[in-house]
Motif scaffolding. Structure first.
Motif, PDB file in Angstrom:
ATOM      1  N   MET A   1       5.921  36.801  83.295  1.00  0.00           N
ATOM      2  CA  MET A   1       5.508  36.504  81.938  1.00  0.00           C
ATOM      3  C   MET A   1       6.356  35.365  81.341  1.00  0.00           C
ATOM      4  SD  MET A   1       7.291  39.459  79.587  1.00  0.00           S
ATOM      5  CE  MET A   1       6.900  38.517  78.121  1.00  0.00           C
ATOM      6  N   ILE A   2       5.809  34.741  80.343  1.00  0.00           N
ATOM      7  CA  ILE A   2       6.574  33.714  79.628  1.00  0.00           C
ATOM      8  C   ILE A   2       7.212  34.389  78.423  1.00  0.00           C
ATOM      9  CG2 ILE A   2       6.488  31.486  78.456  1.00  0.00           C
ATOM     10  CD1 ILE A   2       5.880  31.433  81.507  1.00  0.00           C
ATOM     11  N   ALA A   3       8.527  34.570  78.502  1.00  0.00           N
ATOM     12  CA  ALA A   3       9.238  35.247  77.424  1.00  0.00           C
ATOM     13  C   ALA A   3       9.414  34.340  76.208  1.00  0.00           C
ATOM     14  CB  ALA A   3      10.595  35.732  77.908  1.00  0.00           C
ATOM     15  N   MET A   4       9.538  33.044  76.456  1.00  0.00           N
ATOM     16  CA  MET A   4       9.677  32.081  75.367  1.00  0.00           C
ATOM     17  C   MET A   4       9.352  30.690  75.871  1.00  0.00           C
ATOM     18  SD  MET A   4      13.137  30.895  73.288  1.00  0.00           S
ATOM     19  CE  MET A   4      13.235  32.195  72.079  1.00  0.00           C
ATOM     20  N   ALA A   5       8.674  29.918  75.031  1.00  0.00           N
ATOM     21  CA  ALA A   5       8.508  28.490  75.276  1.00  0.00           C
ATOM     22  C   ALA A   5       9.219  27.785  74.120  1.00  0.00           C
ATOM     23  CB  ALA A   5       7.036  28.100  75.320  1.00  0.00           C
ATOM     24  N   ARG A   6      10.206  26.996  74.445  1.00  0.00           N
ATOM     25  CA  ARG A   6      11.118  26.480  73.417  1.00  0.00           C
ATOM     26  C   ARG A   6      11.222  24.972  73.462  1.00  0.00           C
ATOM     27  NH1 ARG A   6      15.942  28.502  70.779  1.00  0.00           N
ATOM     28  NH2 ARG A   6      17.560  26.898  70.573  1.00  0.00           N
ATOM     29  N   ILE A   7      11.227  24.363  72.289  1.00  0.00           N
ATOM     30  CA  ILE A   7      11.529  22.938  72.168  1.00  0.00           C
ATOM     31  C   ILE A   7      12.991  22.844  71.748  1.00  0.00           C
ATOM     32  CG2 ILE A   7      11.046  20.769  70.959  1.00  0.00           C
ATOM     33  CD1 ILE A   7       8.201  21.817  70.449  1.00  0.00           C
ATOM     34  N   ASP A   8      13.812  22.177  72.571  1.00  0.00           N
ATOM     35  CA  ASP A   8      15.231  22.048  72.284  1.00  0.00           C
ATOM     36  C   ASP A   8      15.740  20.769  72.925  1.00  0.00           C
ATOM     37  OD1 ASP A   8      18.051  22.270  72.134  1.00  0.00           O
ATOM     38  OD2 ASP A   8      17.948  24.454  72.224  1.00  0.00           O
ATOM     39  N   ASP A   9      16.172  19.829  72.107  1.00  0.00           N
ATOM     40  CA  ASP A   9      16.562  18.547  72.695  1.00  0.00           C
ATOM     41  C   ASP A   9      17.907  18.608  73.431  1.00  0.00           C
ATOM     42  OD1 ASP A   9      17.338  16.830  69.512  1.00  0.00           O
ATOM     43  OD2 ASP A   9      18.319  18.508  70.538  1.00  0.00           O
ATOM     44  N   ARG A  10      18.616  19.721  73.324  1.00  0.00           N
ATOM     45  CA  ARG A  10      19.809  19.891  74.159  1.00  0.00           C
ATOM     46  C   ARG A  10      19.446  20.573  75.476  1.00  0.00           C
ATOM     47  NH1 ARG A  10      24.283  21.377  69.439  1.00  0.00           N
ATOM     48  NH2 ARG A  10      24.468  19.255  68.683  1.00  0.00           N
ATOM     49  N   LEU A  11      18.184  20.803  75.681  1.00  0.00           N
ATOM     50  CA  LEU A  11      17.638  21.392  76.912  1.00  0.00           C
ATOM     51  C   LEU A  11      18.313  22.731  77.201  1.00  0.00           C
ATOM     52  CD1 LEU A  11      17.185  18.119  79.015  1.00  0.00           C
ATOM     53  CD2 LEU A  11      15.499  19.335  77.641  1.00  0.00           C
ATOM     54  N   VAL A  12      18.973  22.865  78.338  1.00  0.00           N
ATOM     55  CA  VAL A  12      19.576  24.146  78.708  1.00  0.00           C
ATOM     56  C   VAL A  12      21.053  24.116  78.335  1.00  0.00           C
ATOM     57  CG1 VAL A  12      20.133  25.656  80.646  1.00  0.00           C
ATOM     58  CG2 VAL A  12      17.909  24.545  80.530  1.00  0.00           C
ATOM     59  N   HIS A  13      21.426  24.922  77.374  1.00  0.00           N
ATOM     60  CA  HIS A  13      22.810  24.978  76.909  1.00  0.00           C
ATOM     61  C   HIS A  13      23.099  26.388  76.427  1.00  0.00           C
ATOM     62  CE1 HIS A  13      21.694  24.458  72.474  1.00  0.00           C
ATOM     63  NE2 HIS A  13      20.564  24.311  73.119  1.00  0.00           N
ATOM     64  N   GLY A  14      24.280  26.573  75.879  1.00  0.00           N
ATOM     65  CA  GLY A  14      24.720  27.914  75.530  1.00  0.00           C
ATOM     66  C   GLY A  14      23.744  28.685  74.655  1.00  0.00           C
ATOM     67  N   GLN A  15      23.172  28.016  73.684  1.00  0.00           N
ATOM     68  CA  GLN A  15      22.258  28.702  72.778  1.00  0.00           C
ATOM     69  C   GLN A  15      21.037  29.236  73.529  1.00  0.00           C
ATOM     70  OE1 GLN A  15      20.391  26.365  69.590  1.00  0.00           O
ATOM     71  NE2 GLN A  15      21.296  27.778  68.127  1.00  0.00           N
ATOM     72  N   VAL A  16      20.627  28.514  74.551  1.00  0.00           N
ATOM     73  CA  VAL A  16      19.491  28.966  75.356  1.00  0.00           C
ATOM     74  C   VAL A  16      19.939  30.055  76.335  1.00  0.00           C
ATOM     75  CG1 VAL A  16      17.847  28.269  77.154  1.00  0.00           C
ATOM     76  CG2 VAL A  16      18.211  26.809  75.160  1.00  0.00           C
ATOM     77  N   LEU A  17      21.018  29.772  77.074  1.00  0.00           N
ATOM     78  CA  LEU A  17      21.441  30.683  78.139  1.00  0.00           C
ATOM     79  C   LEU A  17      21.958  32.008  77.587  1.00  0.00           C
ATOM     80  CD1 LEU A  17      23.230  28.094  80.438  1.00  0.00           C
ATOM     81  CD2 LEU A  17      20.999  29.166  80.801  1.00  0.00           C
ATOM     82  N   VAL A  18      22.692  31.941  76.493  1.00  0.00           N
ATOM     83  CA  VAL A  18      23.263  33.156  75.928  1.00  0.00           C
ATOM     84  C   VAL A  18      22.416  33.674  74.765  1.00  0.00           C
ATOM     85  CG1 VAL A  18      25.307  34.149  74.829  1.00  0.00           C
ATOM     86  CG2 VAL A  18      25.572  32.411  76.607  1.00  0.00           C
ATOM     87  N   ARG A  78      10.602  37.104  83.771  1.00  0.00           N
ATOM     88  CA  ARG A  78      10.673  36.832  82.330  1.00  0.00           C
ATOM     89  C   ARG A  78      11.246  35.417  82.204  1.00  0.00           C
ATOM     90  NH1 ARG A  78       9.988  41.045  79.080  1.00  0.00           N
ATOM     91  NH2 ARG A  78      11.254  40.082  77.446  1.00  0.00           N
ATOM     92  N   CYS A  79      10.354  34.488  81.947  1.00  0.00           N
ATOM     93  CA  CYS A  79      10.704  33.075  82.041  1.00  0.00           C
ATOM     94  C   CYS A  79      10.847  32.434  80.662  1.00  0.00           C
ATOM     95  CB  CYS A  79       9.629  32.339  82.851  1.00  0.00           C
ATOM     96  SG  CYS A  79       9.957  30.591  83.048  1.00  0.00           S
ATOM     97  N   VAL A  80      11.915  31.682  80.511  1.00  0.00           N
ATOM     98  CA  VAL A  80      12.096  30.866  79.308  1.00  0.00           C
ATOM     99  C   VAL A  80      11.795  29.419  79.705  1.00  0.00           C
ATOM    100  CG1 VAL A  80      13.786  29.967  77.651  1.00  0.00           C
ATOM    101  CG2 VAL A  80      13.765  32.406  78.223  1.00  0.00           C
ATOM    102  N   VAL A  81      10.788  28.850  79.079  1.00  0.00           N
ATOM    103  CA  VAL A  81      10.395  27.462  79.335  1.00  0.00           C
ATOM    104  C   VAL A  81      11.059  26.586  78.279  1.00  0.00           C
ATOM    105  CG1 VAL A  81       8.481  25.844  79.533  1.00  0.00           C
ATOM    106  CG2 VAL A  81       8.180  28.232  80.257  1.00  0.00           C
ATOM    107  N   VAL A  82      11.796  25.576  78.718  1.00  0.00           N
ATOM    108  CA  VAL A  82      12.494  24.699  77.769  1.00  0.00           C
ATOM    109  C   VAL A  82      12.007  23.268  77.950  1.00  0.00           C
ATOM    110  CG1 VAL A  82      14.716  23.816  76.984  1.00  0.00           C
ATOM    111  CG2 VAL A  82      14.546  26.155  77.826  1.00  0.00           C
ATOM    112  N   VAL A  83      11.615  22.681  76.843  1.00  0.00           N
ATOM    113  CA  VAL A  83      11.114  21.309  76.819  1.00  0.00           C
ATOM    114  C   VAL A  83      11.908  20.551  75.765  1.00  0.00           C
ATOM    115  CG1 VAL A  83       9.082  19.913  76.333  1.00  0.00           C
ATOM    116  CG2 VAL A  83       8.827  22.060  77.544  1.00  0.00           C
ATOM    117  N   GLY A  84      12.156  19.266  75.990  1.00  0.00           N
ATOM    118  CA  GLY A  84      13.082  18.542  75.116  1.00  0.00           C
ATOM    119  C   GLY A  84      12.523  17.996  73.814  1.00  0.00           C
ATOM    120  N   ASP A  85      11.219  17.857  73.715  1.00  0.00           N
ATOM    121  CA  ASP A  85      10.677  17.289  72.481  1.00  0.00           C
ATOM    122  C   ASP A  85       9.213  17.695  72.301  1.00  0.00           C
ATOM    123  OD1 ASP A  85      10.835  14.351  74.396  1.00  0.00           O
ATOM    124  OD2 ASP A  85       8.928  15.284  73.832  1.00  0.00           O
TER     125      ASP A  85
END
Lengths: 162, 131
Positions: A1-18, A78-85
């Motif tokens: 499942m897709i747990a979250m699809a997130r727009i974050d220009d810092r991509l994968v960082h502490g706020q995402v991982l933790v 449980r997947c978190v999808v991260v996109v930069g913009d």
């Protein structure tokens, strides 16, 4: 499942991982970004940041829609999808990625961006891209991390969705 | 040799200020916050600092896997400067050791000392009721 699809220009960082993967009990992070997908060193920097128990995949936007669809069909993932913009997120949705909700988690100040929501900056073209996401039927939420206050795009995008 | 501490919020500035108030040593160390910087801007700021002068330099970051650590690693790679090292996990013992040893040790020995000091203070200090 897709747990979250997130727009974050810092991509994968502490706020995402933790901040996100922890509460969402994520098993996988899908980093969707053409530049990182084409730069082995940069991809390795993000990979080094991922804690044990979490897997990172890095894909170009053009390849990601199919992978999102595959992962969406696997309940155990449980997947978190991260996109930069917003532009890349729109490309992902237009390519067929089955995303019902997109979280606008982090867009920081840079030239051309205005503070559109508290602490979240977007340029006029990016706001247009976010409106286009809404037009695709995607629910858009402004939220730093799960558990933080959620805001609908509201006035930042000119009011009610089309 | 000079050093830059990069962190979220005001941690870098406060670590440096706290260390300076403890040991009253001046050394060529600066602090940079990621506040107000998107990832490309942060990388560019670190890169500008690196390129401002030749020679050995250290970049200390609060968390190696965070946005500051990634920006620092990418900045060093883009500069093509093997004489610049990035250390993660900056804490007060590390910064104190930095102020006291910058310019006194060769780069490899300095890195070894900073890592040892940073790790050495991560310990269970005991506690519990007095008997």
């Amino acid at each position: 499942m897709i747990a979250m699809a997130r727009i974050d220009d810092r991509l994968v960082h502490g706020q995402v991982l933790v901040g996100c993967c922890g509460p969402l009990r994520a098993t996988r992070v899908l980093l969707v970004n053409d530049r990182v997908a084409g730069d082995e060193f940069e991809a390795s920097c993000y990979d080094a940041a991922v804690p044990p128990g979490l897997r990172l995949e890095v894909l170009a936007v053009s390849a990601a829609a199919a992978r999102v669809a595959e992962l969406a069909a696997v309940p155990a993932e449980r997947c978190v999808v991260v996109v930069g913009d917003p532009g890349d997120m729109l490309r992902l949705v237009e390519s067929g990625a089955p995303l019902d909700e997109v979280v606008l988690g982090g867009l920081h100040h840079r030239a051309g961006r205005d503070e559109t929501w508290p602490g979240v900056y977007a340029s006029a073209p990016e706001r247009e891209q976010l409106r286009a996401l809404l037009a695709h039927g995607v629910e858009l939420v402004v939220q730093a991390v799960p558990g933080a206050p959620r805001h609908a795009p509201g006035e930042g995008l000119g009011g009610a969705r089309p | 040799m000079r050093a830059l501490i990069v962190s979220h919020g005001q941690l870098a500035a406060e670590l440096l200020a706290s260390a300076r108030s403890i040991c009253a040593l001046d050394a060529p160390v600066e602090a940079l916050s990621n506040e107000g910087h998107g990832p490309d801007e942060l990388r560019a700021a670190i890169q500008a600092w690196i390129e401002a002068a030749p020679g050995d330099a250290l970049v200390l970051v609060d968390a190696g896997g965070g946005s500051c650590g990634i920006a620092a690693r990418l900045a060093v790679a883009r500069c093509g400067r093997p004489d610049v090292r990035v250390l993660g996990g900056a804490n007060l013992p590390m910064v104190l050791a930095l102020l006291s040893s910058l310019g006194e040790l060769d780069p490899s020995a300095l890195v070894e000392k900073l890592l040892a000091r940073a790790r050495g203070d991560v310990a269970d200090l005991g506690g519990g009721a007095l008997t």
